[in-house]
Motif scaffolding. Structure first.
Motif, PDB file in Angstrom:
ATOM      1  N   LEU A   1       0.860  -1.180   0.000  1.00  0.00           N
ATOM      2  CA  LEU A   1       0.000   0.000   0.000  1.00  0.00           C
ATOM      3  C   LEU A   1       0.899   1.233   0.000  1.00  0.00           C
ATOM      4  CD1 LEU A   1      -2.992   0.983   0.202  1.00  0.00           C
ATOM      5  CD2 LEU A   1      -2.556   1.284   2.628  1.00  0.00           C
ATOM      6  N   VAL A   2       0.811   2.004  -1.075  1.00  0.00           N
ATOM      7  CA  VAL A   2       1.643   3.195  -1.194  1.00  0.00           C
ATOM      8  C   VAL A   2       0.751   4.417  -1.141  1.00  0.00           C
ATOM      9  CG1 VAL A   2       3.463   4.268  -2.564  1.00  0.00           C
ATOM     10  CG2 VAL A   2       3.005   1.846  -2.808  1.00  0.00           C
ATOM     11  N   THR A   3       1.119   5.370  -0.310  1.00  0.00           N
ATOM     12  CA  THR A   3       0.308   6.580  -0.254  1.00  0.00           C
ATOM     13  C   THR A   3       1.174   7.801  -0.488  1.00  0.00           C
ATOM     14  OG1 THR A   3       0.610   6.805   2.123  1.00  0.00           O
ATOM     15  CG2 THR A   3      -1.345   5.604   1.397  1.00  0.00           C
ATOM     16  N   PHE A   4       0.557   8.795  -1.071  1.00  0.00           N
ATOM     17  CA  PHE A   4       1.211  10.084  -1.238  1.00  0.00           C
ATOM     18  C   PHE A   4       0.127  11.145  -1.169  1.00  0.00           C
ATOM     19  CE2 PHE A   4       2.742  13.566  -4.002  1.00  0.00           C
ATOM     20  CZ  PHE A   4       3.813  13.950  -3.213  1.00  0.00           C
TER      21      PHE A   4
ATOM     22  N   ASP B   1      -3.256   0.646  -3.799  1.00  0.00           N
ATOM     23  CA  ASP B   1      -3.211  -0.687  -3.206  1.00  0.00           C
ATOM     24  C   ASP B   1      -2.721  -1.644  -4.287  1.00  0.00           C
ATOM     25  OD1 ASP B   1      -3.708  -3.258  -2.347  1.00  0.00           O
ATOM     26  OD2 ASP B   1      -5.561  -2.724  -1.304  1.00  0.00           O
ATOM     27  N   ARG B   2      -1.501  -2.086  -4.154  1.00  0.00           N
ATOM     28  CA  ARG B   2      -0.892  -2.881  -5.212  1.00  0.00           C
ATOM     29  C   ARG B   2      -1.390  -4.315  -5.258  1.00  0.00           C
ATOM     30  NH1 ARG B   2       5.208  -0.683  -4.646  1.00  0.00           N
ATOM     31  NH2 ARG B   2       5.021   0.915  -6.234  1.00  0.00           N
ATOM     32  N   THR B   3      -1.918  -4.776  -4.159  1.00  0.00           N
ATOM     33  CA  THR B   3      -2.448  -6.139  -4.162  1.00  0.00           C
ATOM     34  C   THR B   3      -3.772  -6.159  -4.912  1.00  0.00           C
ATOM     35  OG1 THR B   3      -1.494  -6.262  -1.967  1.00  0.00           O
ATOM     36  CG2 THR B   3      -2.820  -8.137  -2.682  1.00  0.00           C
ATOM     37  N   ALA B   4      -4.608  -5.200  -4.594  1.00  0.00           N
ATOM     38  CA  ALA B   4      -5.934  -5.154  -5.216  1.00  0.00           C
ATOM     39  C   ALA B   4      -5.934  -4.360  -6.524  1.00  0.00           C
ATOM     40  CB  ALA B   4      -6.936  -4.543  -4.233  1.00  0.00           C
ATOM     41  N   HIS B   5      -4.807  -3.729  -6.854  1.00  0.00           N
ATOM     42  CA  HIS B   5      -4.724  -2.837  -8.022  1.00  0.00           C
ATOM     43  C   HIS B   5      -5.801  -1.767  -7.953  1.00  0.00           C
ATOM     44  CE1 HIS B   5      -1.805  -4.357 -11.156  1.00  0.00           C
ATOM     45  NE2 HIS B   5      -1.559  -5.046 -10.065  1.00  0.00           N
TER      46      HIS B   5
ATOM     47  N   TYR C   1      -2.563   3.302 -14.553  1.00  0.00           N
ATOM     48  CA  TYR C   1      -2.240   2.722 -13.253  1.00  0.00           C
ATOM     49  C   TYR C   1      -0.725   2.557 -13.096  1.00  0.00           C
ATOM     50  CZ  TYR C   1      -1.763  -0.609  -9.461  1.00  0.00           C
ATOM     51  OH  TYR C   1      -1.367  -1.230  -8.303  1.00  0.00           O
ATOM     52  N   ARG C   2      -0.095   2.004 -14.127  1.00  0.00           N
ATOM     53  CA  ARG C   2       1.358   1.794 -14.046  1.00  0.00           C
ATOM     54  C   ARG C   2       2.121   3.116 -14.005  1.00  0.00           C
ATOM     55  NH1 ARG C   2       0.369  -2.547 -17.761  1.00  0.00           N
ATOM     56  NH2 ARG C   2       1.097  -1.224 -19.457  1.00  0.00           N
ATOM     57  N   LEU C   3       1.627   4.102 -14.727  1.00  0.00           N
ATOM     58  CA  LEU C   3       2.247   5.425 -14.677  1.00  0.00           C
ATOM     59  C   LEU C   3       2.200   6.000 -13.258  1.00  0.00           C
ATOM     60  CD1 LEU C   3       1.055   7.470 -17.795  1.00  0.00           C
ATOM     61  CD2 LEU C   3       3.408   7.244 -17.001  1.00  0.00           C
TER      62      LEU C   3
END
Ligand code: CA
Length: 235
Positions: A136-139, A145-149, A165-167
Motif C-alpha cells: 500500500l503506497v500513499t502520497f 493498493d498494489r495487491t488489489a490494483h 495505473y502503471r504510470l
C-alpha cells in the motif's frame, strides 16, 4: 505486447559464477529483476545506463575492487542514491567501517546464508525505497493498493486504465522526482517496444483527468522540456 515489469531491480556485481547463479536464482524467486556484472567496469556501465534499485557488490573483483566501484557509484549523479550492499570475505572491523564510509548501506560477510542476505536486501529496500516493496503506497491523499490494483483519492475510488495505473504507480515511487518521457516509456511500456514520446503525454492527460475527478486538484506537475513529476506540495 511486452511484459511490463515494475519489479524492483538488483544489479549483482560478482566475478564468481556460482555465487552469481545462487543470488540470481534466489532474488528472482523473490520477485526481483536481476542484472549481473562480472567486473567493476561492466557494473559502472550497467548502473549508469539503467539505474538499478539496489546493487549487491562483491568486494573482491578483478581489476577495479568493489570498494572502488562503490566510490565511483557514489560519485555519479545518476547512481549516487542507489542502495549498495557489499559482499565480502573480509570480516575485519576496519574493512567493514571502510566499506560503510565509502557509502555502502549494508555489509554481508561471506559465506552468507541466502535467507539472511534476502532479509538484508528487503530491509535496505524498505528503508530506502519503501514504495518499491510496500503493498500500500500513499502520497498525499492518493493511495495505491498494489495487491488489489486499486487507487483511491481522498477516500474515493479512482478508476484507471492499466497504463495510467502503471504510470501512477511509477510516479509514486519517488514523489517530486522529475521523470523524462523516455524514462516513463522505459518504466511503463518497457524499453523493447517502440512508442512515441507523445504517447506519454496522452496517458498523463488521462491520468490527470481521472485523478481530478474528485476536484482535489492536479497532482501531476509538468516540467517544461523535462517531463513529469508528482506534485511535491501534495505530500
Ligand atoms: Ca568475487
Amino acid at each position: 505486447m511486452s511484459s511490463v515489469s515494475k519489479a524492483p531491480s538488483v544489479l549483482v556485481v560478482e566475478d564468481e559464477k556460482e555465487i552469481v547463479t545462487l543470488l540470481r536464482y534466489n532474488l528472482e524467486k523473490e520477485g526481483y529483476e536481476v542484472t549481473e556484472a562480472n567486473d567493476g567496469e561492466e557494473a559502472m556501465m550497467l548502473a549508469s545506463e539503467k539505474q538499478p534499485d539496489l546493487v549487491l557488490l562483491d568486494w573482491m573483483l578483478p581489476q577495479i575492487s568493489g570498494i572502488e566501484v562503490c566510490r565511483q557509484l557514489r560519485s555519479l549523479p545518476e547512481t549516487r542514491n542507489v542502495p549498495i550492499i557489499m559482499l565480502t570475505a573480509r570480516g575485519e572491523e576496519a574493512d567493514r567501517i571502510r566499506g560503510l564510509d565509502t557509502g555502502a548501506d549494508d555489509y554481508v560477510s561471506k559465506p552468507f546464508s541466502v535467507n539472511e542476505l534476502l532479509a538484508r536486501v528487503r530491509a535496505v529496500m524498505r528503508r530506502i525505497r519503501p514504495a518499491l516493496v510496500e503493498d500500500l503506497v500513499t502520497f498525499g491523499d492518493i493511495a495505491v493498493d498494489r495487491t488489489a490494483h486499486r487507487v483511491r483519492r481522498a477516500g474515493r475510488d479512482i478508476h484507471l486504465g492499466p497504463t495510467e495505473y502503471r504510470l501512477l504507480d511509477h510516479l509514486m515511487q519517488f514523489p517530486g522526482r522529475v521523470y523524462s518521457r523516455e524514462q516513463l516509456l522505459d518504466a511503463v511500456w518497457g524499453s523493447d517496444v517502440y512508442v512515441e514520446a507523445r504517447t506519454v503525454d496522452v496517458h498523463i492527460g488521462r491520468l490527470r483527468k481521472a485523478l481530478n475527478v474528485t476536484g482535489q486538484g492536479d497532482p501531476i506537475r509538468t516540467v517544461r522540456s523535462a517531463g513529469y513529476a508528482l506534485n511535491d506540495s501534495l505530500g
